[in-house]
Design a protein around this motif. Sequence first.
Motif, short mmCIF file in Angstrom:
data_model
loop_
_atom_site.label_atom_id
_atom_site.label_comp_id
_atom_site.label_asym_id
_atom_site.label_seq_id
_atom_site.Cartn_x
_atom_site.Cartn_y
_atom_site.Cartn_z
N ARG A 166 0.83 -1.21 0.00
CA ARG A 166 0.00 0.00 0.00
C ARG A 166 0.87 1.26 0.00
O ARG A 166 0.55 2.25 -0.66
N TYR A 167 1.98 1.19 0.72
CA TYR A 167 2.84 2.35 0.79
C TYR A 167 3.48 2.63 -0.57
O TYR A 167 3.55 3.79 -1.02
N ALA A 168 3.88 1.54 -1.25
CA ALA A 168 4.45 1.69 -2.60
C ALA A 168 3.41 2.31 -3.53
O ALA A 168 3.74 3.19 -4.36
N ALA A 169 2.13 1.88 -3.37
CA ALA A 169 1.06 2.43 -4.22
C ALA A 169 0.90 3.93 -3.96
O ALA A 169 0.73 4.72 -4.90
N VAL A 170 0.99 4.33 -2.68
CA VAL A 170 0.89 5.74 -2.34
C VAL A 170 2.02 6.52 -3.01
O VAL A 170 1.78 7.55 -3.66
N GLU A 171 3.22 5.97 -2.94
CA GLU A 171 4.39 6.64 -3.53
C GLU A 171 4.21 6.80 -5.03
O GLU A 171 4.50 7.86 -5.60
N LYS A 172 3.68 5.71 -5.66
CA LYS A 172 3.48 5.73 -7.11
C LYS A 172 2.43 6.79 -7.48
O LYS A 172 2.62 7.57 -8.41
N ALA A 173 1.35 6.82 -6.69
CA ALA A 173 0.27 7.77 -6.94
C ALA A 173 0.77 9.19 -6.73
O ALA A 173 0.42 10.11 -7.48
N ARG A 174 1.59 9.38 -5.71
CA ARG A 174 2.16 10.69 -5.44
C ARG A 174 3.02 11.17 -6.63
O ARG A 174 2.93 12.31 -7.07
N LYS A 175 3.81 10.21 -7.17
CA LYS A 175 4.67 10.52 -8.32
C LYS A 175 3.80 10.88 -9.55
O LYS A 175 4.06 11.87 -10.26
N ALA A 176 2.72 10.08 -9.75
CA ALA A 176 1.82 10.31 -10.90
C ALA A 176 1.18 11.70 -10.78
O ALA A 176 1.14 12.46 -11.77
N LEU A 177 0.74 12.04 -9.56
CA LEU A 177 0.14 13.35 -9.34
C LEU A 177 1.15 14.47 -9.66
O LEU A 177 0.82 15.45 -10.35
N ALA A 178 2.36 14.28 -9.18
CA ALA A 178 3.41 15.29 -9.44
C ALA A 178 3.63 15.46 -10.94
O ALA A 178 3.71 16.58 -11.44
N ASP A 179 3.66 14.31 -11.64
CA ASP A 179 3.85 14.35 -13.10
C ASP A 179 2.71 15.13 -13.76
O ASP A 179 2.94 16.00 -14.62
N ARG A 180 1.50 14.81 -13.33
CA ARG A 180 0.32 15.46 -13.93
C ARG A 180 0.33 16.97 -13.65
O ARG A 180 0.01 17.78 -14.53
N GLN A 181 0.72 17.30 -12.41
CA GLN A 181 0.76 18.71 -12.03
C GLN A 181 1.80 19.47 -12.87
O GLN A 181 1.57 20.58 -13.36
N LYS A 182 2.96 18.80 -13.11
CA LYS A 182 4.01 19.39 -13.94
C LYS A 182 3.49 19.61 -15.37
O LYS A 182 3.66 20.69 -15.96
N ASP A 183 2.82 18.57 -15.90
CA ASP A 183 2.25 18.61 -17.24
C ASP A 183 1.28 19.77 -17.38
O ASP A 183 1.33 20.54 -18.36
N LEU A 184 0.39 19.91 -16.35
CA LEU A 184 -0.60 20.99 -16.35
C LEU A 184 0.11 22.35 -16.37
O LEU A 184 -0.25 23.26 -17.14
N GLU A 185 1.17 22.48 -15.58
CA GLU A 185 1.95 23.70 -15.47
C GLU A 185 2.55 24.07 -16.84
O GLU A 185 2.43 25.21 -17.31
N VAL A 186 3.18 23.08 -17.48
CA VAL A 186 3.80 23.28 -18.80
C VAL A 186 2.76 23.78 -19.81
O VAL A 186 2.96 24.75 -20.54
N LYS A 187 1.62 23.09 -19.80
CA LYS A 187 0.57 23.43 -20.79
C LYS A 187 0.02 24.83 -20.54
O LYS A 187 -0.27 25.59 -21.47
N THR A 188 -0.12 25.20 -19.22
CA THR A 188 -0.61 26.53 -18.89
C THR A 188 0.35 27.60 -19.42
O THR A 188 -0.06 28.62 -19.99
N GLN A 189 1.68 27.37 -19.30
CA GLN A 189 2.70 28.29 -19.83
C GLN A 189 2.57 28.43 -21.35
O GLN A 189 2.66 29.54 -21.90
N GLN A 190 2.36 27.27 -22.02
CA GLN A 190 2.21 27.27 -23.48
C GLN A 190 1.04 28.16 -23.91
O GLN A 190 1.11 28.94 -24.87
#
Lengths: 310, 310
Positions: A166-190
């Motif tokens: 479960r902890y590994a799943a949390v870490e993975k989800a946290r990473k996925a969220l960070a990725d998505r947030q980065k992606d959203l940020e990049v697109k907003t700049q574009q």
Amino acid sequence: HTHTHTRPINGVTFPLPMTMPEQELLKPSEWSYCDYFWADRKDPQGGACIPGFEVLLQKQLKGKQMQKEMAEFIRERIKIEEEYAKNLSKLSQSPLAAQEEGTLGDAWAQLKKSLADEAEVHLKFSSKLQCEVEKPLLTFRGDNFKKDMKKYDHHIADLRKQLLTRYAAVEKARKALADRQKDLEVKTQQLEIKLSNKTEEDIKKARRKSTQAGDDLMRCVDLYNQNQSKWFEEMVTTSLELERLEVERVEMIQQHLRQYTTLRHETDMFNQSTLEPVDQLLQSVDPAKDRELWVQEHKTGEFRPVDLDI
Amino acid sequence: HTHTHTRPINGVTFPLPMTMPEQELLKPSEWSYCDYFWADRKDPQGGACIPGFEVLLQKQLKGKQMQKEMAEFIRERIKIEEEYAKNLSKLSQSPLAAQEEGTLGDAWAQLKKSLADEAEVHLKFSSKLQCEVEKPLLTFRGDNFKKDMKKYDHHIADLRKQLLTRYAAVEKARKALADRQKDLEVKTQQLEIKLSNKTEEDIKKARRKSTQAGDDLMRCVDLYNQNQSKWFEEMVTTSLELERLEVERVEMIQQHLRQYTTLRHETDMFNQSTLEPVDQLLQSVDPAKDRELWVQEHKTGEFRPVDLDI
């Protein structure tokens, strides 16, 4: 990262001492197992960590072993008593000085008999030791005990393994969220640089995905916390059960060792009584009486010679 | 024959019960040896007669043998105690359940130690048995005793042999007197038939010889009676001495067997004290205290896990 109040160690989330109020013990003033085995024990060799629960289980198994060794010790004592009794009994049958006569002969015969009585006392001691001490120590908690311990072990270890997953799943989800947030940020700049329908559509999609990743993380954290709560509950329940078993073991052993000293005291008491008739007959030893008895049996003639006359 | 009041048996002159007033015992109410061993004992097989004194001597030698056998018996008891002590001491050193902890561990260690204490008590018993019972029983009256008995035996037997010789001399003198008296009678009858100087001379001579034979008989009887008196005296003196020795032997053995029971009682007493510290520590066994001690030493961590936050 917003989880600054906690520190995960080997899949378990502990509070950071600096940022948390001190925890009240679950059972203050009791030194209960449920309060002291939450962390893992570091192996002195620096190798694998042993979960706190394993330390408790090892105590149980060691306790079982101690109980078995005490029974073995008592078994050895029984053998010593049997050997002693056998030797006393054999000597008691010896014909040595059996021909002593009179009151002294009676006292001597009783002294020899007292060895048989002593032997009896020690045999009784050994047989009671066997029934009332060795056997209970040997049979208290049979083979089921080790099976029960293994069941507890597997159950707690399974929950702990799930916790890691479960902890590994949390870490993975946290990473996925960070990725998505980065992606959203990049697109907003574009979007700020060159306005286009395509990009607005992309931002909407990225925002949706980011929200989804956030929901996902929340669900993973929730599952993790449910799992940790379940493990926590089982840890408390089981360590209280192990505590109860340990109290039971100590009290059982205390009771049977008390029975041992009671039987030993009885042995001394009975032993003393084996000497009473010897003491009495020694009190009655009387050389004059013995002479009378012996003379009556062995005399050759009481007419004294007289002078020969012519 | 004028000696109708007496009856010689095997060289000793006894009164004829019919013609004599009953003899008062030398030591009435004492069953003294000096009153009961005047006659010889007939061998049941009809063989040789055993003098009463031999019966007394045999009792002394048997008494010596009994004393020696009692010492042997005590020696065997000593060995049994030593073996028992050795086994208890060895078991006391056993590592069985040495890893039991806390107050129960203390009580267990004391219980194991109590076996060493018991061993000590039994070793002390065996060593005191050796000094205070076995050795005195073994050394009381050394080899000199048998030599002394042999001396007594030879002395009394010599006097008895002389008595037989003296009795034979009396018989011979009695026969000689009878012959002389017959001769005198014959000569006196011859004188009645034919008077002659020669015959008168013969009668005088025969009368003189008859008187001489009478004197001879008197002297022989006198010597016999002197010898019997000497034997009688020695019989009384020596049987009183043997009586004293027998009283001494019985009292010595009584005293040392009492010492045996005293030592046995002490052993029980000391043995009881070996259990006192065990009883006390068993009283103090406390599962809660043991848990405290164990938890303090083995705890892995008392911070409980908390929920993971996002």
